[in-house]
Design a protein around this motif. Structure first.
Motif, mmCIF file in Angstrom:
data_model
loop_
_atom_site.group_PDB
_atom_site.id
_atom_site.type_symbol
_atom_site.label_atom_id
_atom_site.label_comp_id
_atom_site.label_asym_id
_atom_site.label_seq_id
_atom_site.Cartn_x
_atom_site.Cartn_y
_atom_site.Cartn_z
ATOM 1 N N UNK A 1 0.755 -1.266 -0.163
ATOM 2 C CA UNK A 1 0.000 0.063 0.035
ATOM 3 C C UNK A 1 0.964 1.219 -0.030
ATOM 4 N N UNK A 2 2.213 0.995 -0.178
ATOM 5 C CA UNK A 2 3.000 2.014 0.018
ATOM 6 C C UNK A 2 4.085 2.196 -0.984
ATOM 7 N N UNK A 3 3.844 3.336 -1.598
ATOM 8 C CA UNK A 3 4.920 3.520 -2.917
ATOM 9 C C UNK A 3 5.716 4.863 -2.529
ATOM 10 N N UNK B 1 -5.190 0.089 -4.462
ATOM 11 C CA UNK B 1 -5.024 0.401 -2.923
ATOM 12 C C UNK B 1 -3.834 1.080 -2.288
ATOM 13 N N UNK B 2 -2.890 1.468 -3.163
ATOM 14 C CA UNK B 2 -1.963 2.433 -2.545
ATOM 15 C C UNK B 2 -2.553 3.774 -1.935
ATOM 16 N N UNK B 3 -2.103 3.962 -0.708
ATOM 17 C CA UNK B 3 -2.726 5.260 -0.215
ATOM 18 C C UNK B 3 -1.585 6.084 0.570
ATOM 19 N N UNK B 4 -0.364 5.511 0.420
ATOM 20 C CA UNK B 4 0.704 6.335 1.038
ATOM 21 C C UNK B 4 1.838 6.298 -0.120
ATOM 22 N N UNK B 5 2.171 7.720 -0.161
ATOM 23 C CA UNK B 5 3.277 8.192 -1.014
ATOM 24 C C UNK B 5 4.389 8.692 -0.489
ATOM 25 N N UNK B 6 5.742 8.357 -0.605
ATOM 26 C CA UNK B 6 6.765 8.948 -0.236
ATOM 27 C C UNK B 6 7.815 9.532 -1.311
ATOM 28 N N UNK B 7 7.825 10.868 -1.317
ATOM 29 C CA UNK B 7 8.990 11.405 -2.340
ATOM 30 C C UNK B 7 10.324 11.499 -1.735
ATOM 31 N N UNK B 8 11.146 10.853 -2.823
ATOM 32 C CA UNK B 8 12.336 10.754 -2.309
ATOM 33 C C UNK B 8 13.408 10.877 -3.932
ATOM 34 N N UNK C 1 6.959 -6.059 5.197
ATOM 35 C CA UNK C 1 7.189 -4.879 4.218
ATOM 36 C C UNK C 1 5.854 -4.858 3.520
ATOM 37 N N UNK C 2 5.596 -3.473 3.189
ATOM 38 C CA UNK C 2 4.278 -3.069 2.577
ATOM 39 C C UNK C 2 4.699 -2.010 1.471
ATOM 40 N N UNK C 3 5.878 -2.047 0.980
ATOM 41 C CA UNK C 3 6.377 -0.935 -0.042
ATOM 42 C C UNK C 3 7.178 -1.518 -1.383
#
Length: 349
Positions: A34-36, A82-89, A280-282
């Motif tokens: 759920x985490x990209x 279903x991904x609901x979290x985004x982290x920009x890197x 792990x969810x990412x």
């Protein structure tokens, strides 16, 4: 502790089978993904010793990086899955053109509940108000030392005072909770672990200590510089006494503790000594459009060229589902597998 070849039996059950009406995509081990983590660029305005070699770094030509529209399209399709979290890197995400507009577009994507960013903080003092207004939720800032001279050495040119100004600016506009990331390297900053932890006494921040990893081009830093979480905890307890362990989501890579009486908390991220692969969810989207299934495994699925050949959103969704289904159990460092294939700036943190 289970290895990459020994997935716990409790995960190899009917949770690998999507449930009727369930809006989530699972891998073959039943883990909900759920985490990209989205790398905006492979470029950086620093050259940290544990991340990039001093010379010889080859950056992707600009036309090989995802365009803004391509990047937002992947996020939109991922949200459908279903991904609901985004982290920009990155690289360093704040050097990406149109960063504020990208954040705003992601924030307006139905299904995305949380947008965070990991940054070195050098440009944050100027950008923090606009990022908050655009919809950025919270922020992680890298700060490996409190010594200005040592910071310049470890980053090969960075200015600590600019990072500190960025931290205070982020806190002022409400990009909270503030998390400060410190990669600990023996002989460089390992003696500063207690001083960094002491920041939590007077600030409601989380200081996160990260074991150095054997990344492409800087594997020797890991080989000579690894400080395990167990050693860090022992050093902290010598100074502060017993640490209180706090509950944390199983999918959070950090084990969280508190010094008695502290406002903030301490996190330990232990990919080498205590892998957290089981929960792990990412997955990661690299700046050049590859879906990377595990940080430390050279296993990627191309999305960029697939989009540029004219695929539909439904076809893109199926490609992402296929990639997630074959996400590996873990990184395999304990079995001697170090085929990472890329440096951190190319993968996205």
């Amino acid at each position: 502790m289970s290895t990459v070849h020994e997935a716990p039996a409790r995960l190899l059950d009917d949770r690998a089978i999507p449930r009727a009406g369930e809006r989530v995509t699972r891998d073959a081990y039943g883990r909900p993904i759920t985490y990209l983590r989205v790398s905006l660029t492979d470029r950086c305005n620093l050259r940290c010793v544990y991340c990039m070699p001093a010379h010889g770094v080859k950056f992707a030509p600009r036309d090989e990086l995802l365009t803004d529209d391509e990047l937002i399209r992947v996020v939109r399709v991922a949200a459908r899955l279903g991904f609901n979290r985004i982290r920009l890197t990155g690289g360093e995400p704040t050097v990406r053109p149109h960063l504020v507009e990208i954040v705003r577009a992601i924030a307006q994507t139905p299904g995305i509940d949380d947008i965070s960013m990991t940054t070195n903080g050098l440009l944050l003092e100027r950008l923090a108000p606009d990022l908050k207004a655009a919809g950025l939720t919270r922020i992680n800032i890298s700060i490996d030392t409190l010594d200005p001279a040592r910071y310049t050495i470890m980053t090969r040119g960075g200015k600590l005072e600019r990072v500190w100004a960025g931290i205070l600016a982020a806190e002022a506009v409400g990009l909270t909770p503030i998390k400060l990331n410190a990669v600990v390297v023996r002989g460089l900053n390992d003696h500063e672990v207690p001083d960094l932890a002491a920041l939590t006494l007077d600030h409601p921040w989380q200081v996160r200590f990260i074991e150095v990893m054997p990344l492409e081009g800087v594997g020797h830093v890991h080989d000579s510089g690894l400080v395990t979480t167990a050693e860090m905890i022992a050093r902290l307890q010598e100074r502060f006494g017993p640490l209180e362990q706090l509950p944390a989501p199983l999918s959070d890579p950090a084990r969280v503790y508190r010094i008695a009486g502290a406002q903030g908390t301490i996190g330990f991220i232990s990919p080498v000594s205590e892998p957290f692969c089981a929960f792990c969810n990412r997955v990661r989207l690299t700046a050049d459009g590859k879906l990377r299934l595990c940080l430390l495994r050279n296993d990627e699925v191309d999305l960029r060229d697939f989009m540029r050949r004219g695929c539909s959103d439904d076809e893109l969704a199926e490609r992402i589902r296929f990639a997630i289904w074959r996400k590996p159990w873990g990184h395999g460092l304990r079995e001697g597998d170090r085929n990472v294939g890329r440096g951190m700036s190319q993968i996205g943190g």
